[in-house]
Design an enzyme around this catalytic site. Structure first.
Site, mmCIF file in Angstrom:
data_model
loop_
_atom_site.group_PDB
_atom_site.id
_atom_site.type_symbol
_atom_site.label_atom_id
_atom_site.label_comp_id
_atom_site.label_asym_id
_atom_site.label_seq_id
_atom_site.Cartn_x
_atom_site.Cartn_y
_atom_site.Cartn_z
ATOM 1 N N LYS A 1 70.489 86.787 28.676
ATOM 2 C CA LYS A 1 70.347 86.215 30.248
ATOM 3 C C LYS A 1 69.079 87.033 30.446
ATOM 4 O O LYS A 1 68.714 87.939 30.075
ATOM 5 C CB LYS A 1 71.564 86.738 30.870
ATOM 6 N N LYS B 1 76.812 95.878 29.278
ATOM 7 C CA LYS B 1 76.054 96.667 29.885
ATOM 8 C C LYS B 1 76.402 98.173 29.146
ATOM 9 O O LYS B 1 75.369 99.117 29.037
ATOM 10 C CB LYS B 1 76.010 96.991 31.168
ATOM 11 N N LYS C 1 66.900 91.445 35.719
ATOM 12 C CA LYS C 1 66.064 92.321 36.561
ATOM 13 C C LYS C 1 65.698 93.537 35.836
ATOM 14 O O LYS C 1 64.683 94.017 35.722
ATOM 15 C CB LYS C 1 66.797 92.976 37.745
HETATM 16 N N1 AQP Z 1 69.875 84.915 34.470
HETATM 17 C C1 AQP Z 1 70.498 84.378 35.632
HETATM 18 N N2 AQP Z 1 70.626 83.032 35.527
HETATM 19 C C2 AQP Z 1 71.506 82.467 36.659
HETATM 20 N N3 AQP Z 1 71.846 83.298 37.594
HETATM 21 C C3 AQP Z 1 71.816 84.789 37.656
HETATM 22 N N4 AQP Z 1 72.148 85.755 38.572
HETATM 23 C C4 AQP Z 1 71.624 86.820 37.814
HETATM 24 N N5 AQP Z 1 70.920 86.583 36.732
HETATM 25 C C5 AQP Z 1 71.002 85.210 36.483
HETATM 26 C C6 AQP Z 1 72.964 85.402 39.528
HETATM 27 O O1 AQP Z 1 72.283 86.254 40.722
HETATM 28 C C7 AQP Z 1 73.399 86.725 41.492
HETATM 29 C C8 AQP Z 1 73.009 88.162 41.773
HETATM 30 O O2 AQP Z 1 73.328 88.860 40.414
HETATM 31 P P1 AQP Z 1 72.832 90.441 40.530
HETATM 32 O O3 AQP Z 1 71.598 90.757 40.695
HETATM 33 O O4 AQP Z 1 73.929 90.994 41.552
HETATM 34 O O5 AQP Z 1 73.581 90.986 39.100
HETATM 35 P P2 AQP Z 1 73.540 90.714 37.761
HETATM 36 O O6 AQP Z 1 73.940 89.399 37.610
HETATM 37 O O7 AQP Z 1 73.709 91.848 36.797
HETATM 38 O O8 AQP Z 1 71.845 90.293 37.617
HETATM 39 P P3 AQP Z 1 70.658 91.007 36.656
HETATM 40 O O9 AQP Z 1 69.337 90.572 37.005
HETATM 41 O O10 AQP Z 1 71.152 90.900 35.213
HETATM 42 O O11 AQP Z 1 70.873 92.677 37.232
HETATM 43 P P4 AQP Z 1 70.572 93.966 36.376
HETATM 44 O O12 AQP Z 1 69.687 93.834 35.347
HETATM 45 O O13 AQP Z 1 70.393 95.062 37.159
HETATM 46 O O14 AQP Z 1 72.127 93.970 35.652
HETATM 47 C C9 AQP Z 1 74.705 86.496 40.833
HETATM 48 O O15 AQP Z 1 75.106 85.622 41.464
HETATM 49 C C10 AQP Z 1 74.333 86.371 39.407
HETATM 50 O O16 AQP Z 1 75.164 85.282 38.715
#
Ligand code: AQP
Length: 339
Positions: free
Chosen positions: A201, A118, A204
């Site tokens: 991955k 990040k 969001k």
């Molecule tokens: N691509 C993914 N595949 C499987 N699991 C996922 N999770 C997120 N993306 C995937 C799971 O969703 C839960 C919540 O995640 P989060 O939103 O708190 O944080 P993150 O993993 O950082 O999600 P994003 O979508 O990538 O957010 P941004 O872009 O804002 O950083 C977790 O259990 C995660 O494993």
């Protein structure tokens, strides 16, 4: 130390840093619903304090917080069976997070791959909160003495760090107070990949909307995104082994498998030899079938924000009933005087 003295309790959370994706649904929410009423107390959180580790527009943050709550509810989280709340309403999270900042070591934080991903080449300029995020996440989990944390593959390292923090706390203060929490990472969609680049991955906050399926996307948008998803020219193979070194193809098969609750092997058995012209529309139809009722219900819930706020407020009160005594005892163990 054994985990037996601890009540089987699940904690997990999602950041309101944007709209929910199919990755959040398959890697997290769908599994959270499955653990509800399965022999665990279940506590699910909208982790808004984690969202602000990167800049969030205040009005959008409030909307995103309600949208994540709506996503939980619409997918089947029952606020009577589970505790559902947003993190900042339970101030004990931030307080235990500080204690853990004093337990965790800088060297441990430096090994966190999500921070490296990040922060990238901008590491000097990101917030201190982004760096310390995993120790707040440890506090989220351990504040409830949670024994199990269902997460996607990307969060595995943070749950391992949570165990390290619990073990160091117990060792330093000669107590058996925090459990060594088990990460629950199982199923075919533990790392749903970006539709335009199968090595990244699905997130969001990814740059292009075309790289992710949002839980609120309509049927046409879902069909368009899968149609344009990057693949390779080969048809689907005869065995799962044939998907080795084909990350985009493997991702679509895994998504199909997770949405339909069948194994990736069963997907291959059904579609062996099929081209993308057949598989992609079938995948889009399946995704619409599963997501449309959820997005319709999310829309209905989002039209009544006061009701969402009421549910989150009530959940926060219930969360506090578990969290406050655990924090109080932590303060006592550490040697901090109370009134
Ligand atoms: N691509 C993914 N595949 C499987 N699991 C996922 N999770 C997120 N993306 C995937 C799971 O969703 C839960 C919540 O995640 P989060 O939103 O708190 O944080 P993150 O993993 O950082 O999600 P994003 O979508 O990538 O957010 P941004 O872009 O804002 O950083 C977790 O259990 C995660 O494993």
């Amino acid at each position: 130390m054994t985990e037996s003295k601890f009540t089987p309790r699940v904690f997990s959370g999602i950041k309101p840093s944007g709209g929910l994706t199919l990755g959040n649904y398959l890697g997290a929410i769908k599994r959270f619903v499955g653990m509800q009423g399965a022999g665990f107390e279940t506590i699910y959180c909208v982790v808004d304090l984690h969202a602000i580790t990167v800049w969030q527009d205040p009005a959008e943050l409030k909307t995103a917080t309600r949208e994540v709550a709506a996503g939980y509810l619409a997918s089947g989280i029952d606020p009577e069976k589970s505790i559902l709340f947003n993190q900042s309403q339970v101030h004990e999270h931030a307080e235990l997070g500080w204690i853990f900042n004093c337990v965790a070591r800088v060297g441990w934080m430096n090994r966190m791959t999500q921070f490296k991903d990040k922060a990238g080449s901008n590491a000097e300029n990101v917030s201190l909160g982004l760096y310390a995020y995993p120790s707040l996440m440890a506090a989220d989990i351990l504040l409830y003495h949670a024994t199990h944390v269902p997460v996607g593959e990307d969060q595995k390292q943070h749950v391992e760090l949570t165990r390290d923090i619990a073990a160091k706390f117990n060792h330093d203060f000669k107590v058996d107070f925090f459990p060594l929490t088990t990460p629950v990472i199982e199923g075919p969609a533990m790392r749903v990949m970006n539709l335009r680049d199968g090595t990244k991955k699905m997130s969001k906050s990814g740059e292009s909307d075309m790289e992710r399926i949002n839980m609120t996307d309509d049927a046409d948008t879902i069909a368009k995104k899968f149609k344009k998803a990057k693949t390779d020219p080969e048809p689907l193979p005869e065995t799962l082994d044939g998907l080795k070194d084909r990350p985009e193809a493997r991702n679509l098969v895994d998504i199909y498998s997770a949405l339909n609750d069948i194994t990736p092997e069963a997907v291959i058995a059904e579609y062996a030899g099929a081209g993308w012209g057949r598989f992609k529309p079938a995948l889009a139809d399946l995704a619409v079938e599963k997501l449309a009722p959820i997005s319709t219900e999310m829309e209905r819930l989002m039209n009544d924000p006061a009701e969402i706020d009421r549910i989150l407020g009530r959940g926060a009160e219930r969360a506090c009933e578990i969290a406050a005594p655990i924090l109080k005892e932590t303060y006592d163990i550490v040697g901090l005087l109370r009134r």
